[in-house]
Motif scaffolding. Sequence first.
Motif, PDB file in Angstrom:
ATOM      1  N   ALA A  30       0.862  -1.181   0.000  1.00 57.48           N
ATOM      2  CA  ALA A  30       0.000   0.000   0.000  1.00 57.48           C
ATOM      3  C   ALA A  30       0.896   1.228   0.000  1.00 57.48           C
ATOM      4  O   ALA A  30       1.667   1.435   0.937  1.00 57.48           O
ATOM      5  CB  ALA A  30      -0.920   0.006   1.223  1.00 57.48           C
ATOM      6  N   PHE A  31       0.831   2.006  -1.074  1.00 58.96           N
ATOM      7  CA  PHE A  31       1.641   3.221  -1.168  1.00 58.96           C
ATOM      8  C   PHE A  31       0.986   4.182  -2.148  1.00 58.96           C
ATOM      9  O   PHE A  31       0.166   3.780  -2.990  1.00 58.96           O
ATOM     10  CB  PHE A  31       3.076   2.909  -1.621  1.00 58.96           C
ATOM     11  N   VAL A  32       1.342   5.454  -2.039  1.00 57.06           N
ATOM     12  CA  VAL A  32       0.844   6.439  -2.995  1.00 57.06           C
ATOM     13  C   VAL A  32       1.537   6.216  -4.332  1.00 57.06           C
ATOM     14  O   VAL A  32       2.617   5.612  -4.406  1.00 57.06           O
ATOM     15  CB  VAL A  32       1.099   7.876  -2.490  1.00 57.06           C
ATOM     16  N   GLY A  33       0.926   6.720  -5.403  1.00 59.15           N
ATOM     17  CA  GLY A  33       1.515   6.539  -6.726  1.00 59.15           C
ATOM     18  C   GLY A  33       2.873   7.187  -6.862  1.00 59.15           C
ATOM     19  O   GLY A  33       3.775   6.654  -7.518  1.00 59.15           O
ATOM     20  N   GLN A  34       3.054   8.350  -6.237  1.00 61.32           N
ATOM     21  CA  GLN A  34       4.328   9.058  -6.285  1.00 61.32           C
ATOM     22  C   GLN A  34       5.252   8.500  -5.200  1.00 61.32           C
ATOM     23  O   GLN A  34       5.552   9.165  -4.217  1.00 61.32           O
ATOM     24  CB  GLN A  34       4.107  10.566  -6.114  1.00 61.32           C
ATOM     25  N   TRP A  35       5.693   7.252  -5.388  1.00 61.93           N
ATOM     26  CA  TRP A  35       6.470   6.559  -4.362  1.00 61.93           C
ATOM     27  C   TRP A  35       7.797   6.104  -4.929  1.00 61.93           C
ATOM     28  O   TRP A  35       7.850   5.392  -5.938  1.00 61.93           O
ATOM     29  CB  TRP A  35       5.688   5.355  -3.829  1.00 61.93           C
ATOM     30  N   GLY A  36       8.897   6.517  -4.285  1.00 63.00           N
ATOM     31  CA  GLY A  36      10.212   6.155  -4.777  1.00 63.00           C
ATOM     32  C   GLY A  36      10.435   6.728  -6.169  1.00 63.00           C
ATOM     33  O   GLY A  36       9.865   7.756  -6.546  1.00 63.00           O
ATOM     34  N   THR A  37      11.291   6.095  -6.944  1.00 57.81           N
ATOM     35  CA  THR A  37      11.469   6.490  -8.338  1.00 57.81           C
ATOM     36  C   THR A  37      10.144   6.265  -9.051  1.00 57.81           C
ATOM     37  O   THR A  37       9.645   5.143  -9.116  1.00 57.81           O
ATOM     38  CB  THR A  37      12.578   5.655  -8.999  1.00 57.81           C
ATOM     39  N   HIS A  38       9.551   7.330  -9.577  1.00 54.94           N
ATOM     40  CA  HIS A  38       8.182   7.209 -10.092  1.00 54.94           C
ATOM     41  C   HIS A  38       7.949   8.111 -11.287  1.00 54.94           C
ATOM     42  O   HIS A  38       8.676   9.076 -11.516  1.00 54.94           O
ATOM     43  CB  HIS A  38       7.167   7.547  -8.988  1.00 54.94           C
ATOM     44  N   VAL A  39       6.915   7.789 -12.037  1.00 54.46           N
ATOM     45  CA  VAL A  39       6.508   8.596 -13.181  1.00 54.46           C
ATOM     46  C   VAL A  39       5.360   9.522 -12.768  1.00 54.46           C
ATOM     47  O   VAL A  39       4.461   9.125 -12.021  1.00 54.46           O
ATOM     48  CB  VAL A  39       6.082   7.707 -14.371  1.00 54.46           C
ATOM     49  N   ASP A  40       5.426  10.763 -13.242  1.00 54.33           N
ATOM     50  CA  ASP A  40       4.346  11.733 -13.079  1.00 54.33           C
ATOM     51  C   ASP A  40       3.749  12.008 -14.454  1.00 54.33           C
ATOM     52  O   ASP A  40       4.406  12.637 -15.297  1.00 54.33           O
ATOM     53  CB  ASP A  40       4.863  13.057 -12.511  1.00 54.33           C
ATOM     54  N   PRO A  41       2.511  11.570 -14.721  1.00 56.52           N
ATOM     55  CA  PRO A  41       1.853  11.915 -15.976  1.00 56.52           C
ATOM     56  C   PRO A  41       1.153  13.265 -15.832  1.00 56.52           C
ATOM     57  O   PRO A  41       1.017  13.783 -14.711  1.00 56.52           O
ATOM     58  CB  PRO A  41       0.849  10.778 -16.157  1.00 56.52           C
ATOM     59  N   PRO A  42       0.680  13.851 -16.925  1.00 55.52           N
ATOM     60  CA  PRO A  42       0.030  15.167 -16.840  1.00 55.52           C
ATOM     61  C   PRO A  42      -1.109  15.255 -15.836  1.00 55.52           C
ATOM     62  O   PRO A  42      -1.261  16.276 -15.155  1.00 55.52           O
ATOM     63  CB  PRO A  42      -0.462  15.393 -18.277  1.00 55.52           C
ATOM     64  N   VAL A  43      -1.911  14.198 -15.691  1.00 50.36           N
ATOM     65  CA  VAL A  43      -3.080  14.285 -14.817  1.00 50.36           C
ATOM     66  C   VAL A  43      -2.692  14.489 -13.354  1.00 50.36           C
ATOM     67  O   VAL A  43      -3.527  14.904 -12.538  1.00 50.36           O
ATOM     68  CB  VAL A  43      -3.975  13.032 -14.970  1.00 50.36           C
ATOM     69  N   HIS A  44      -1.449  14.238 -13.008  1.00 51.93           N
ATOM     70  CA  HIS A  44      -0.998  14.452 -11.632  1.00 51.93           C
ATOM     71  C   HIS A  44      -1.204  15.907 -11.204  1.00 51.93           C
ATOM     72  O   HIS A  44      -1.465  16.176 -10.029  1.00 51.93           O
ATOM     73  CB  HIS A  44       0.478  14.050 -11.518  1.00 51.93           C
TER      74      HIS A  44
END
Length: 249
Positions: free
Chosen positions: A60-74
């Motif tokens: 269980a973790f947020v999407g922005q966790w560790g090395t992560h991708v940020d898409p435009p909808v973020h």
Amino acid sequence: MAAPLSLWEVYRAAFAGAIFTDLSHAFHPGQPRFSAFPDEERQLVFDYPKGDAFQVHRYAFVGQWGTHVDPPVHFVEGGRAVDDLPVSDMLLPLVVLDIREKVAASPDATPELSDIVAWEERNGPIPAGCFVALRTGWSSRWPDNERFYNRSADGVSHCPGWSRAVLEELFEKRGIVAIGHEQIDTDPGMATSKGDFSLEHYVLSRDRWQVELLANLDGLPEAGALIMASWPKAKGGSGFPARAVAIHR
């Protein structure tokens, strides 16, 4: 006329002797994270000591966790989500913009247009459709949360970030596809400490994407490498841990 090479032949010819460098941190509970995010929760649902024939974790973790991708909808309502980013974007030419000397002199350093000019004097024009990574040396502080945020006595974070002038030059004049960086945010720490995330909003509002918390940029050539970045296809996802790899010589 000779038959065109198959992709298998291209792979063997192009990647013989190539180096594959992992650009992702292994994520885990307690790691550096945006202060408003909850920590990761991890549970062993099945495990060998319990008498189970296999091991299974629940994460269980947020999407922005560790090395992560940020898409435009973020940051942009109605923007593309992780499942909208094309797989053709997952393998791109890699440009490394190095500002480690500036960061060593001041942790609040950001890149300048002169850094792009100097890069192009050494390597030629930054290619359209590439991925530009900002090399600051900041990932060496992983996984120490205090060193990553580097707060002064007044609570202000002092860590490097991008600059608006450089981002505009890269996206609007060079036509790059995406950026990446070693620190937690696109914006420098002095900005995020005031709740200013305008540079991240700028990137994502351009319908582009980014990878945050990259690792191991220090050993890469500044030109000539490729980056392979991938992430799970979460429907409508606003971010997800990513695996990024540099292919270079």
